[in-house]
Design a protein around this motif. Sequence first.
Motif, short mmCIF file in Angstrom:
data_model
loop_
_atom_site.label_atom_id
_atom_site.label_comp_id
_atom_site.label_asym_id
_atom_site.label_seq_id
_atom_site.Cartn_x
_atom_site.Cartn_y
_atom_site.Cartn_z
N VAL A 132 0.85 -1.19 0.00
CA VAL A 132 0.00 0.00 0.00
C VAL A 132 0.88 1.24 0.00
CG1 VAL A 132 -1.79 1.30 1.21
CG2 VAL A 132 -1.81 -1.20 1.29
N SER A 133 0.59 2.17 -0.90
CA SER A 133 1.20 3.49 -0.88
C SER A 133 0.10 4.51 -0.63
CB SER A 133 1.89 3.78 -2.22
OG SER A 133 2.40 5.10 -2.22
N THR A 134 0.27 5.35 0.41
CA THR A 134 -0.81 6.26 0.80
C THR A 134 -0.24 7.58 1.27
OG1 THR A 134 -2.67 6.57 2.33
CG2 THR A 134 -0.84 5.23 3.10
N GLY A 135 -0.95 8.65 1.01
CA GLY A 135 -0.51 9.97 1.47
C GLY A 135 -0.83 10.22 2.92
N PHE A 136 -1.90 9.60 3.41
CA PHE A 136 -2.28 9.70 4.82
C PHE A 136 -2.46 8.29 5.37
CE2 PHE A 136 -3.79 13.69 3.06
CZ PHE A 136 -3.43 14.61 4.04
N PHE A 137 -2.10 8.11 6.63
CA PHE A 137 -2.30 6.82 7.30
C PHE A 137 -2.75 7.06 8.72
CE2 PHE A 137 -0.29 3.77 10.30
CZ PHE A 137 -1.08 2.67 10.00
N THR A 138 -3.86 6.41 9.13
CA THR A 138 -4.29 6.45 10.53
C THR A 138 -4.60 5.03 10.97
OG1 THR A 138 -6.65 6.72 10.01
CG2 THR A 138 -5.33 8.73 10.23
N ILE A 139 -4.47 4.78 12.25
CA ILE A 139 -4.78 3.45 12.78
C ILE A 139 -6.27 3.17 12.64
CG2 ILE A 139 -4.72 2.01 14.87
CD1 ILE A 139 -2.22 3.53 15.69
N GLU A 140 -7.07 4.22 12.69
CA GLU A 140 -8.51 4.05 12.48
C GLU A 140 -8.79 3.51 11.08
OE1 GLU A 140 -12.61 6.65 13.15
OE2 GLU A 140 -10.68 7.65 12.96
N GLY A 141 -8.04 4.03 10.09
CA GLY A 141 -8.19 3.52 8.73
C GLY A 141 -7.68 2.09 8.61
N TYR B 84 3.20 -4.31 3.22
CA TYR B 84 4.19 -3.25 3.05
C TYR B 84 3.43 -1.93 2.90
CZ TYR B 84 7.52 -7.01 2.15
OH TYR B 84 8.31 -8.12 2.28
N LEU B 85 3.67 -0.99 3.81
CA LEU B 85 2.93 0.28 3.82
C LEU B 85 3.90 1.43 3.57
CD1 LEU B 85 0.31 1.86 4.34
CD2 LEU B 85 0.87 1.79 6.77
N LEU B 86 3.70 2.11 2.49
CA LEU B 86 4.56 3.23 2.11
C LEU B 86 3.76 4.52 2.31
CD1 LEU B 86 7.42 3.61 0.85
CD2 LEU B 86 6.28 3.74 -1.36
N VAL B 87 4.20 5.38 3.24
CA VAL B 87 3.44 6.58 3.59
C VAL B 87 4.11 7.80 2.97
CG1 VAL B 87 2.53 7.99 5.47
CG2 VAL B 87 2.73 5.51 5.74
N GLY B 88 3.35 8.61 2.28
CA GLY B 88 3.90 9.80 1.63
C GLY B 88 3.68 11.05 2.44
N ILE C 127 5.03 10.14 13.05
CA ILE C 127 4.67 9.39 14.26
C ILE C 127 3.72 10.22 15.12
CG2 ILE C 127 5.58 8.45 16.41
CD1 ILE C 127 6.22 6.70 14.06
N ASP C 128 4.05 11.51 15.32
CA ASP C 128 3.20 12.38 16.14
C ASP C 128 1.81 12.48 15.55
OD1 ASP C 128 5.32 12.79 17.80
OD2 ASP C 128 5.84 14.77 17.01
N ASP C 129 1.73 12.56 14.22
CA ASP C 129 0.44 12.68 13.55
C ASP C 129 -0.40 11.43 13.78
OD1 ASP C 129 -1.30 14.22 11.95
OD2 ASP C 129 -0.86 12.94 10.24
N ILE C 130 0.21 10.26 13.66
CA ILE C 130 -0.50 9.00 13.88
C ILE C 130 -1.00 8.92 15.32
CG2 ILE C 130 -0.23 6.49 14.03
CD1 ILE C 130 1.73 6.72 11.64
N MET C 131 -0.16 9.29 16.29
CA MET C 131 -0.54 9.20 17.69
C MET C 131 -1.59 10.24 18.06
SD MET C 131 1.10 6.57 18.43
CE MET C 131 0.59 6.49 20.15
N LEU C 132 -1.51 11.43 17.46
CA LEU C 132 -2.52 12.45 17.72
C LEU C 132 -3.89 11.98 17.25
CD1 LEU C 132 -3.33 15.32 18.61
CD2 LEU C 132 -2.72 16.12 16.32
N HIS C 133 -3.93 11.39 16.04
CA HIS C 133 -5.20 10.88 15.54
C HIS C 133 -5.72 9.76 16.43
CE1 HIS C 133 -8.15 9.04 12.87
NE2 HIS C 133 -8.19 10.20 12.25
N LEU C 134 -4.82 8.91 16.91
CA LEU C 134 -5.23 7.82 17.79
C LEU C 134 -5.85 8.36 19.07
CD1 LEU C 134 -5.26 4.79 18.47
CD2 LEU C 134 -2.94 5.04 19.36
N SER C 135 -5.32 9.46 19.60
CA SER C 135 -5.85 10.02 20.84
C SER C 135 -7.25 10.57 20.65
CB SER C 135 -4.92 11.13 21.34
OG SER C 135 -4.99 12.27 20.50
#
Length: 670
Positions: free
Chosen positions: A28-37, A51-55, A69-77
Amino acid sequence: MTQTDHWNRRTLDFIVPYLEQARSIVRVSTGFFTIEGYNLIRQYLDEKVVYLLVGYDEQSHERLRQMLIDDIMLHLSRWDEANRREAVLDLVRKLSAGQMRVVEIGEAEIIDARIRKRDHGKIYIIDDAIVLVGSSNLTIGGLIRNTEGVATVNEADRIHDWLTNFEQYWNAKDTHDLTDELLRVLMEWLELNPPYDVYLKTLLALTPEDPGESPRATYKMPVKYQQVVIERVIRQLKDWRGAFLVASTGLGKTIMATHTALRLSREGEIYNVIVFAPKQVLPNWEDALDSAGLNARSFTRDLLDRPASKQGKVKEMLRILERVDDKYIILIDESHHFRNQERATDGVQRRSFQRLVNIVSDNNPLVLLLTATPLAKGVDDLNNQLYLLPHTAPDNLVTESGQIAMPGFDVVEPNVWRVSEHNDEEDEFAFFDNFRQLPVCTVISTSQVAKAFATSTPDGDYIDFGEQRRWLPKIEVRKVKAPVPLENEMSSALDRGYFKHHRFRFQQRGQWIISESTIEKEANIAWASSPFALKEVVSNTIQGNYDVPYRYEAYEREQVLGPILDKIINMRFEDDLKLKALVVFIRQFLEQKRKVIVFTERRATAFYIEMGLQQLVPDARLASVVHRSSSGEFVLRTFDEVYEMILNFAPEANRDQLGDIPLKNYDVFI
C-alpha cells in the motif's frame, strides 16, 4: 464478477473483495495513514505480509519521521472507539512479528511524483496480480466518507511497472524505516492507564471536596459534574477575563453560571452581575441570582440591538452598562443569538456588537457566554460569538482563512479569540476541534456526563441532583422514508418552471443576491414534507401571495397547479405512505411504553401529523407546538403552552416543576 472501477463513497466496499483474494502480500502506498483507517481493513490482512509506504500530505514541504509518528498518535488520541485498543494490539503484533513494515518515502521522489502526475494517486497492490490505482488514502475518510475514484489494473506489463516503481521507492536511500519507532510509541500507549481512570483522577484533583455553603435553603447547589465545569470556567475567567461554555440542554447552564458568579463574588473578584437572556427564561435567571444573594440586573438580549431611547428598558439598560467596570461579570445566555455580526437588512454591524465590544474593551468586565447550540452554518458562527469576549488572546497574526497577516497592511485584530478554518479533506468540521481547544472554551455534552457521572441500575442510568434522581433517557433515532406524493404532476410543474419567477435582486446581510427560484425551493421542501405543507405553497403560488415577479400569469398558474391542488385537498390520511410508515413506528413504540418525539421542518406538517395521528392512532396522547389560528394560518403556540407540554411529556423528570399543572402524560410530542 469483481467490479473493476469505482468512483463513489465507501471505497472500502470496492477494495475489500480484492483484499479477500490476496494470498500472501499486500503493498500500500498512501498519502495519509491512521490506525482508524488500518482498523477497517485489518481483518482482511491476517496471515499476509503488508508493506505500507506513507507519503507526504500535500500541504507540507517537509515530512520528518517524528512528525509522521506524532500525527498518527494524535489521531489515535482523538479516535473514540471501543475497539481501538484491540486495533492497536493487532498492529503491534504484526509489527513485532515482522509481518508489517511502515516506511515513509523521501522528499525528492514524492515532490517529483506529485508535480509530475498532478494528482493524489494512491496504490494498493494485491500480491503481484492486481493493482488498484486511485485517490483513496488509508484513513476512515478515504475508505468511507469521501468520494474517491479507484481503477483496477490487471495487465501484466502495467502491473510490472507499478511493482518496479513501488520497490524503487521502498528501497530508496532517503526512505526512512518507521517500524521500530512506531512500535515503541504504540507499546508505550498500551501501557497507559485506561483513559476513564485518568479522567476520574483528573476530576478528583480539579474538583474541590467542599463546593462552599449554600447561601439559603432555596438555592440550588451544583452537583459533581457542574462543580468540575465551574472550576474550569473560573480559571478561564481569571486567566483571560472571558469564557465560552457550551453545554447540552438540560445540564444546568443557569446553575453553573450562577454559582460561578457566587464564587467570584465571595472571592472579591466581582460585585455586580448583568444577564442578557431570552425573554422566556429571564424569570429563571432572576430567581437563581436572587436566591444566590447576588447584586444582579437582567435584560432581554434583544434590547442590545434596539436604538437608544429616552425612556423604557433600553434607557435603563444603557444606564446600567455605563456603570460597568472590572468588578462586573456579564452573562450572555443563548449566545448563538449573536452568530451574525451584521444586520440581515443592510449588512451594518449590529448595535449589540458595537455596545458590548466597546464596553468590554474600555471597562474590562468579565464575560461568560453560554449556549447549547453554538453552530449553525460554519466557523463564522463561532468567531462572531468569540468576538464578544475580551480580546485577550495571545498575539495571532493569522487571518480566519489561515493566511499570515502583516501588521499595518492587513486588517487583523491579533488579540481577538477566533478559530481559523483550514481545509481538511478528512474532516470538514475540524475547526470545531480547534474551537474546543481554545483556552477560553469549555464543551460538555450529556453523553460525557452520562459516561463519567451516571449511576447504572437495571432500570436505567441516573444522575444524582441532591435528593433527586434525574434519569437519562435511552434514545433511538428513526427516520421515516417514503416516496413523495403526486410525483408525475409535481415533477412536470417544477420542470416547466411554474414555481419559478423572473430574476430579481434582494439584499441580505449587506450582499445583493439574485434569484429566480425562491418559491421553487419552498415547493421542493414542502413536497417532501407533507400534503398540508405542499398545499400551502401551491395555493399561495396560484393566488400570487409571494412578493415576486411571476414567470407565468395567474390564469396559467391556475391551469397547471389547480388540478394538483385539487388532488392534494382530496388526499386522505390513510393514503399517505409516509404517514402510514410513521404510524407503524408509533404503534410499535406505544406497545413498548416508549415516548416519541417527532421532528419536522414545516409548521403545516406538524399540524398535519397531529390531525393524521388523531384519526389513525386515536389512543395516542398527542402534543404539538403548532396549531391553526382562526384565520387558518399555522402558528407556533406560546412559550408557556409549549413549556407545559414539555413538563407533561416527561412528568417523572419534571415532577418538581409541574405544581398545579394538570397531568396529561403525553405519548407523542410533535
